[in-house]
Design an enzyme around this catalytic site. Sequence first.
Site, mmCIF file in Angstrom:
data_model
loop_
_atom_site.group_PDB
_atom_site.id
_atom_site.type_symbol
_atom_site.label_atom_id
_atom_site.label_comp_id
_atom_site.label_asym_id
_atom_site.label_seq_id
_atom_site.Cartn_x
_atom_site.Cartn_y
_atom_site.Cartn_z
ATOM 1 N N HIS A 124 0.818 -1.218 0.000
ATOM 2 C CA HIS A 124 0.000 0.000 0.000
ATOM 3 C C HIS A 124 0.851 1.267 0.000
ATOM 4 C CE1 HIS A 124 -3.550 -2.371 1.988
ATOM 5 N NE2 HIS A 124 -3.379 -2.674 0.710
ATOM 6 N N HIS A 363 -1.533 -8.116 4.507
ATOM 7 C CA HIS A 363 -0.123 -7.740 4.352
ATOM 8 C C HIS A 363 0.051 -6.397 3.638
ATOM 9 C CE1 HIS A 363 0.560 -11.816 5.691
ATOM 10 N NE2 HIS A 363 -0.182 -12.254 4.680
ATOM 11 N N CYS A 364 -0.879 -5.476 3.873
ATOM 12 C CA CYS A 364 -0.853 -4.168 3.204
ATOM 13 C C CYS A 364 -0.760 -4.339 1.691
ATOM 14 C CB CYS A 364 0.296 -3.301 3.721
ATOM 15 S SG CYS A 364 0.109 -2.810 5.441
ATOM 16 N N ALA A 365 -1.491 -5.335 1.188
ATOM 17 C CA ALA A 365 -1.504 -5.615 -0.256
ATOM 18 C C ALA A 365 -2.901 -6.081 -0.657
ATOM 19 C CB ALA A 365 -0.452 -6.658 -0.608
#
Length: 406
Positions: A124, A363-365
């Site tokens: 992100h 996972h910030c994805a």
Amino acid sequence: MTFPVEKVRADFPILQREVNGLPLAYLDSAASAQKPNQVIDAESAFYRHGYAAVHRGIHTLSAQATESMENVRKQASRFINARSAEELVFVRGTTEGINLVANSWGTENIRAGDNIIISEMEHHANIVPWQMLCERKGAELRVIPLHPDGTLRLETLAALFDDRTRLLAITHVSNVLGTENPLPDMIALARQHGAKVLVDGAQAVMHHAVDVQALDCDFYVFSGHKLYGPTGIGILYVKEALLQEMPPWEGGGSMISTVSLTQGTTWAKAPWRFEAGTPNTGGIIGLGAAIDYVTSLGLDKIGDYEQMLMRYALEQLAQVPDITLYGPAQRLGVIAFNLGNHHAYDVGSFLDNYGIAVRTGHHCAMPLMAWYGVPAMCRASLAMYNTHEEVDRLVAGLTRIHRLLG
């Protein structure tokens, strides 16, 4: 020569502790790596014996602290083979470094109708700043799609570039899949179109040497805490000519040359004009110790050991019933997986009961999760202090969870 993993483990005090009555198996270094005594001691010694505010202090402590900080800048420049230490800006981490580029270089250079290229595997931190910039400027964000194995569909990349492409912002290594992107080819294509290149190196610098001059990228950014250093410190590399043209994005002390209520303000030269306020000097000292530590072990030796461990882990995990592994066969650092239809949080909770620390979630994805059609994944990451025995414990734990949950 065999990599001295037990000697390395002895340098990390947290690895001696237990979790839920079992030895800690820390498989979450891609989120944040543990710290060796050498880093802990260096930062502690600075606060015990050498702390003072840097810049402009005429007294001994201030002068010594300033010199120590600037020595780490030089050390970090050698670590990534920058041409000059003055191409490096101290930032809080990768996220701030990317935001600095977006808000400084991006604000000055992106116009309505321009476009920026990213990929579907980005963290992100390498998506949201560009979304914000494009929305503010009326620019377009273009996305490189993926193959099912978690590699980029590079055959589509050339068609994404045109004469309005201003930037390629790409991760060096995926924080979820471990995919190492073919940067030389991608950067060469960007150069054909006159585009700048930013590389998110947060998941790369701990696994092998990085040479920013050889890469010929314009921006390279990484965090200290993933490199066995402290939190709250990172490095942004910018080619010197480009950095000198960029305006500051934060105002305050230390980043100015002169301030006048009637004549306005003039800026310090780069990189200092991007370092407003009192810096995280203790963190900088710790980062220097971390760079010393991995350099003393040899990044080539670290990489060879980690690759051997990765091959073993992939072979063993493939034997777990009902497991899905995500990402390419050749990868760095991380293994993302799911177990049957069980939510990643449930699997991670069971593993924690067995003293095994993995990361669970998106996972910030989130775009990557959406591409795979899952809400979350488990992620085990392998670092230089992990062992075959810890991999065996992970495999045994997952096999037991499958047996318990079905």
